[in-house]
Design a protein around this motif. Structure first.
Motif, PDB file in Angstrom:
ATOM      1  N   ARG A   4       0.848  -1.192   0.000  1.00  0.00           N
ATOM      2  CA  ARG A   4       0.000   0.000   0.000  1.00  0.00           C
ATOM      3  C   ARG A   4       0.884   1.243   0.000  1.00  0.00           C
ATOM      4  NH1 ARG A   4      -5.228   0.381   1.272  1.00  0.00           N
ATOM      5  NH2 ARG A   4      -5.233  -1.655   2.261  1.00  0.00           N
ATOM      6  N   TRP A   5       0.709   2.103  -1.011  1.00  0.00           N
ATOM      7  CA  TRP A   5       1.564   3.280  -1.136  1.00  0.00           C
ATOM      8  C   TRP A   5       0.991   4.502  -0.413  1.00  0.00           C
ATOM      9  CZ3 TRP A   5      -0.529   7.626  -3.423  1.00  0.00           C
ATOM     10  CH2 TRP A   5      -1.667   7.439  -4.195  1.00  0.00           C
ATOM     11  N   TYR A   6      -0.273   4.426  -0.037  1.00  0.00           N
ATOM     12  CA  TYR A   6      -0.912   5.577   0.605  1.00  0.00           C
ATOM     13  C   TYR A   6      -1.719   5.081   1.787  1.00  0.00           C
ATOM     14  CZ  TYR A   6      -4.433   9.264   1.332  1.00  0.00           C
ATOM     15  OH  TYR A   6      -5.253  10.215   1.880  1.00  0.00           O
ATOM     16  N   ARG A   7      -1.599   5.751   2.895  1.00  0.00           N
ATOM     17  CA  ARG A   7      -2.346   5.358   4.084  1.00  0.00           C
ATOM     18  C   ARG A   7      -3.118   6.548   4.630  1.00  0.00           C
ATOM     19  NH1 ARG A   7      -0.940   0.375   5.746  1.00  0.00           N
ATOM     20  NH2 ARG A   7       1.050  -0.450   4.983  1.00  0.00           N
ATOM     21  N   LEU A   8      -4.336   6.285   5.039  1.00  0.00           N
ATOM     22  CA  LEU A   8      -5.138   7.315   5.685  1.00  0.00           C
ATOM     23  C   LEU A   8      -4.582   7.617   7.074  1.00  0.00           C
ATOM     24  CD1 LEU A   8      -8.674   5.952   4.731  1.00  0.00           C
ATOM     25  CD2 LEU A   8      -7.679   8.104   3.931  1.00  0.00           C
ATOM     26  N   PHE A 245     -18.816  -8.825   5.643  1.00  0.00           N
ATOM     27  CA  PHE A 245     -18.224  -7.619   6.200  1.00  0.00           C
ATOM     28  C   PHE A 245     -16.919  -7.936   6.913  1.00  0.00           C
ATOM     29  CE2 PHE A 245     -17.867  -4.647   9.834  1.00  0.00           C
ATOM     30  CZ  PHE A 245     -17.724  -3.460   9.136  1.00  0.00           C
ATOM     31  N   PHE A 246     -16.963  -8.906   7.833  1.00  0.00           N
ATOM     32  CA  PHE A 246     -15.762  -9.233   8.598  1.00  0.00           C
ATOM     33  C   PHE A 246     -14.721  -9.940   7.726  1.00  0.00           C
ATOM     34  CE2 PHE A 246     -18.885  -8.854  12.115  1.00  0.00           C
ATOM     35  CZ  PHE A 246     -18.245  -7.830  12.807  1.00  0.00           C
ATOM     36  N   SER A 247     -15.180 -10.656   6.688  1.00  0.00           N
ATOM     37  CA  SER A 247     -14.230 -11.279   5.770  1.00  0.00           C
ATOM     38  C   SER A 247     -13.437 -10.220   5.015  1.00  0.00           C
ATOM     39  CB  SER A 247     -14.965 -12.182   4.771  1.00  0.00           C
ATOM     40  OG  SER A 247     -15.565 -13.276   5.434  1.00  0.00           O
ATOM     41  N   ALA A 248     -14.142  -9.146   4.586  1.00  0.00           N
ATOM     42  CA  ALA A 248     -13.465  -8.060   3.884  1.00  0.00           C
ATOM     43  C   ALA A 248     -12.463  -7.362   4.789  1.00  0.00           C
ATOM     44  CB  ALA A 248     -14.485  -7.053   3.358  1.00  0.00           C
ATOM     45  N   LEU A 249     -12.837  -7.168   6.044  1.00  0.00           N
ATOM     46  CA  LEU A 249     -11.919  -6.538   6.982  1.00  0.00           C
ATOM     47  C   LEU A 249     -10.678  -7.404   7.209  1.00  0.00           C
ATOM     48  CD1 LEU A 249     -14.299  -5.125   9.756  1.00  0.00           C
ATOM     49  CD2 LEU A 249     -13.394  -3.971   7.743  1.00  0.00           C
ATOM     50  N   ALA A 250     -10.891  -8.695   7.377  1.00  0.00           N
ATOM     51  CA  ALA A 250      -9.767  -9.600   7.604  1.00  0.00           C
ATOM     52  C   ALA A 250      -8.828  -9.619   6.401  1.00  0.00           C
ATOM     53  CB  ALA A 250     -10.287 -11.010   7.893  1.00  0.00           C
ATOM     54  N   HIS A 251      -9.400  -9.577   5.207  1.00  0.00           N
ATOM     55  CA  HIS A 251      -8.585  -9.571   3.984  1.00  0.00           C
ATOM     56  C   HIS A 251      -7.699  -8.338   3.926  1.00  0.00           C
ATOM     57  CE1 HIS A 251      -7.789  -8.817  -0.345  1.00  0.00           C
ATOM     58  NE2 HIS A 251      -7.662 -10.130  -0.375  1.00  0.00           N
ATOM     59  N   ASP A 252      -8.176  -7.229   4.490  1.00  0.00           N
ATOM     60  CA  ASP A 252      -7.411  -5.982   4.463  1.00  0.00           C
ATOM     61  C   ASP A 252      -6.612  -5.765   5.744  1.00  0.00           C
ATOM     62  OD1 ASP A 252      -6.707  -3.922   2.775  1.00  0.00           O
ATOM     63  OD2 ASP A 252      -8.191  -2.531   3.556  1.00  0.00           O
ATOM     64  N   GLY A 253      -6.540  -6.801   6.579  1.00  0.00           N
ATOM     65  CA  GLY A 253      -5.704  -6.727   7.761  1.00  0.00           C
ATOM     66  C   GLY A 253      -6.292  -5.970   8.933  1.00  0.00           C
ATOM     67  N   VAL A 254      -7.612  -5.734   8.914  1.00  0.00           N
ATOM     68  CA  VAL A 254      -8.261  -5.028  10.019  1.00  0.00           C
ATOM     69  C   VAL A 254      -8.686  -6.073  11.054  1.00  0.00           C
ATOM     70  CG1 VAL A 254     -10.150  -3.516  10.717  1.00  0.00           C
ATOM     71  CG2 VAL A 254      -9.058  -3.207   8.487  1.00  0.00           C
ATOM     72  N   LYS A 255      -8.116  -6.009  12.243  1.00  0.00           N
ATOM     73  CA  LYS A 255      -8.377  -7.027  13.251  1.00  0.00           C
ATOM     74  C   LYS A 255      -9.464  -6.637  14.245  1.00  0.00           C
ATOM     75  CE  LYS A 255      -3.646  -8.801  13.050  1.00  0.00           C
ATOM     76  NZ  LYS A 255      -2.402  -9.091  13.811  1.00  0.00           N
ATOM     77  N   ARG A 256      -9.674  -5.330  14.432  1.00  0.00           N
ATOM     78  CA  ARG A 256     -10.593  -4.922  15.483  1.00  0.00           C
ATOM     79  C   ARG A 256     -11.186  -3.555  15.162  1.00  0.00           C
ATOM     80  NH1 ARG A 256     -11.485  -6.291  20.786  1.00  0.00           N
ATOM     81  NH2 ARG A 256     -12.195  -4.638  22.183  1.00  0.00           N
ATOM     82  N   ILE A 257     -12.482  -3.389  15.436  1.00  0.00           N
ATOM     83  CA  ILE A 257     -13.148  -2.096  15.301  1.00  0.00           C
ATOM     84  C   ILE A 257     -13.808  -1.770  16.629  1.00  0.00           C
ATOM     85  CG2 ILE A 257     -14.985  -0.810  14.162  1.00  0.00           C
ATOM     86  CD1 ILE A 257     -14.492  -2.408  11.667  1.00  0.00           C
ATOM     87  N   ASP A 258     -13.335  -0.740  17.292  1.00  0.00           N
ATOM     88  CA  ASP A 258     -13.860  -0.387  18.606  1.00  0.00           C
ATOM     89  C   ASP A 258     -14.831   0.780  18.574  1.00  0.00           C
ATOM     90  OD1 ASP A 258     -12.603  -2.334  20.198  1.00  0.00           O
ATOM     91  OD2 ASP A 258     -10.714  -1.223  20.109  1.00  0.00           O
ATOM     92  N   GLY A 259     -14.822   1.551  17.513  1.00  0.00           N
ATOM     93  CA  GLY A 259     -15.691   2.720  17.464  1.00  0.00           C
ATOM     94  C   GLY A 259     -15.875   3.222  16.050  1.00  0.00           C
TER      95      GLY A 259
END
Length: 414
Positions: A4-8, A245-259
Motif C-alpha cells: 500500500r503506497w498511501y495510508r489514511l 463484512f468481517f471477511s473483507a476486513l480480515a482480507h485488508d488486515g483489520v483485526k478490530r473495530i472499537d468505534g
C-alpha cells in the motif's frame, strides 16, 4: 508483493472541538466543490434530496452565483410514484432554495427489464439492488440534457457514519468512554426519531458491548436457520457462517473495530465505498459522463478520518458535523432529515409485481448456468415465499437474478 503506497491518517489523530472542526470541514468541502466545478463543458449534479447531494448542490450554487454561471447548472432527480421512496419534496425544497434548473427521471420496471442485459454488461459483475438502475437512469437523463460532468455525493456516509446500522459501534464508543448520558440520549433519540423499539435498542446496545469476534459469530449463527436453502449443499454451510463484512476486513488486515473512527476508515478503504464507486463509475461512463465526487477530495477524507469517531454521531443524529456545517446553507427540512434512502427504488413491490416473471426467469437461468452454486428447487421456493408473503422481500431475489443475467451476458457458467 503488493504494498500500500498511501495510508489514511490514524483515527483520532486530529483533536479539535466541534465548532472548530465544523468550520474546517465546511472550508474543505467548499474548496472541493469549487475545484470540481471547473470544466469547459456543461456541469450538473445528481440530487436525491438527501443531506449529501443537497449539500453539494447548495454549495455549488453559491460558487456559480459568484461567477454568474448559475443558469448553466442542472440537477437530475429520480422520481417514483410510490411515496415511500419518492424524495421529490426534498429535492424541490433544494430547487426552490437555490433557483437552479431541475430535471426529473422516472425509472420504470419495464425499462429495467428492457435494459437488464446492457446494465449488466456495463457493470461487468452482478450488482446488489435495483438502486443501480435508478442511478443509471439519472446519468442517462443527464446525457439527454447535454450534461458532460455530474457531481455526486458518494463518500459522505462512509466518512461521517451516515448508516443507521453503525449505531452499535457508536454505543461501543460511548461505553468505552464512560459517557452514559450520551448513551441514554442516543437510545431514547433513536426511538423518537427512527422508531427503533426498546428491544431493538437493547439488542444494539448488547452488540456494542461484545467483542467483535462474538458479534461475528452471533451474526453467522443467525444466518443459518434455513435462509440459504437456495444454495447448493456444498456452498450452504460456509456461506452461512461467513460474514462478508468481517471477511473483507480480515482480507485488508483489520483485526478490530472499537468505534466509529475505525469503522469509517474500514468503510472507506475495505468494504462499502469501493463497491459504490464501481457502480458510480460504470453507470456514468455508460453514458459518456464524468462523475465527480467532492466528498472524496483527499484533504477532506484525511481530515474526517483524522477526527476518528468524534463529531460524527450525536445522540440519534448521524453526520452531525455535516449537518452543522450546512446550517443556513441548505433548507432546514433537508438538514434535519433523519430517514435514509439514496437512489432507493420500490424494489419490494417490483419483485412481487411487474418484475415477478422476469426475476423468476432469471432465477431459472442462474440455476441452469451455476448448478454448483444454486439449488433449483430452493430458488423456486424462495421466489414462492416472497411472492406469497411468507418471506419479507429483501435484496436476495434481485442479487440472484442479477447473477443469472451476468452469467448469460458474459457466457459464464459453473
Amino acid at each position: 508483493d503488493v504494498e500500500r503506497w498511501y495510508r489514511l491518517p490514524m483515527p483520532g489523530s486530529i483533536d479539535l472541538g466541534f465548532v472548530e472542526a465544523k468550520d474546517r470541514f465546511l472550508e474543505l468541502l467548499d474548496e472541493s466543490v469549487q475545484l470540481h466545478l471547473r470544466s469547459d463543458v456543461r456541469v450538473g449534479s445528481c440530487l436525491s434530496g438527501g443531506l449529501d447531494s443537497s449539500s453539494l448542490v447548495c454549495l455549488a450554487e453559491r460558487q456559480l452565483r459568484l461567477i454568474g454561471k448559475v443558469d448553466a447548472f442542472t440537477t437530475v432527480t429520480a422520481r417514483f410514484s410510490e411515496k415511500e421512496v419518492d424524495e421529490r419534496r426534498f429535492a424541490d425544497s433544494v430547487t426552490r432554495h437555490t433557483g437552479l434548473a431541475a430535471a426529473y427521471v422516472f425509472p420504470k420496471p419495464e425499462d429495467l427489464i428492457a435494459q437488464a442485459e446492457k446494465l449488466s454488461w456495463h457493470q461487468d459483475e452482478p450488482f446488489g439492488s435495483t438502486s443501480i438502475f435508478a442511478q443509471y437512469s439519472v446519468f442517462q437523463e443527464a446525457r439527454h440534457l447535454g450534461i458532460k460532468v455530474m457531481l455526486d455525493g458518494q463518500g459522505a456516509d462512509e466518512q461521517l457514519a451516515g448508516y443507521h446500522w453503525m449505531f452499535p459501534y457508536y454505543y461501543r464508543q460511548l461505553l468505552r468512554s464512560g459517557d452514559v448520558v450520551k448513551l441514554m440520549q442516543a437510545l431514547i433519540g433513536r426511538h423518537r426519531l427512527h422508531g427503533v423499539s426498546l428491544k431493538g435498542s437493547l439488542q444494539s446496545l448488547a452488540l456494542g458491548t461484545l467483542p467483535q469476534i462474538v458479534v461475528s459469530t452471533l451474526s453467522a449463527n443467525r444466518r443459518q436457520f434455513g435462509q440459504f436453502s437456495w444454495l447448493s449443499s456444498e456452498f450452504r454451510e460456509p456461506f452461512a457462517k461467513r460474514s462478508p463484512f468481517f471477511s473483507a476486513l480480515a482480507h485488508d488486515g483489520v483485526k478490530r473495530i472499537d468505534g466509529l473512527g475505525e469503522l469509517c476508515t474500514a468503510q472507506i478503504r475495505s468494504t462499502n465505498l469501493p463497491a459504490l464507486l464501481h457502480y458510480e463509475d460504470r453507470c456514468s461512463m455508460a453514458h459518456g459522463i464524468e462523475a465527480r465526487v467532492p466528498f472524496l477530495d483527499h484533504r477532506l477524507v484525511e481530515f474526517s478520518t483524522g477526527l476518528g469517531g468524534r463529531h460524527k454521531m450525536d445522540g440519534a443524529e448521524t453526520k452531525s458535523i455535516l449537518r452543522a456545517a450546512m446550517d443556513g446553507i441548505i433548507p432546514s427540512d433537508v438538514q434535519m432529515r433523519h430517514d435514509k434512502l439514496g437512489f432507493a427504488t420500490p424494489e419490494s413491490r417490483w419483485m412481487t409485481g411487474p418484475l415477478r416473471q422476469f426475476v423468476s426467469d432469471r432465477l431459472a437461468l442462474a440455476a441452469e448456468r451455476f448448478p454448483m452454486i444454486f439449488d433449483r428447487r430452493g430458488l423456486t421456493q424462495l421466489a414462492s415465499d416472497v411472492s406469497t408473503g411468507r418471506r419479507v422481500p429483501d435484496f436476495t431475489l434481485w442479487r440472484i437474478a442479477s447473477f443469472g443475467t451476468w452469467g448469460d451476458v458474459f457466457k459464464v457458467s459453473a
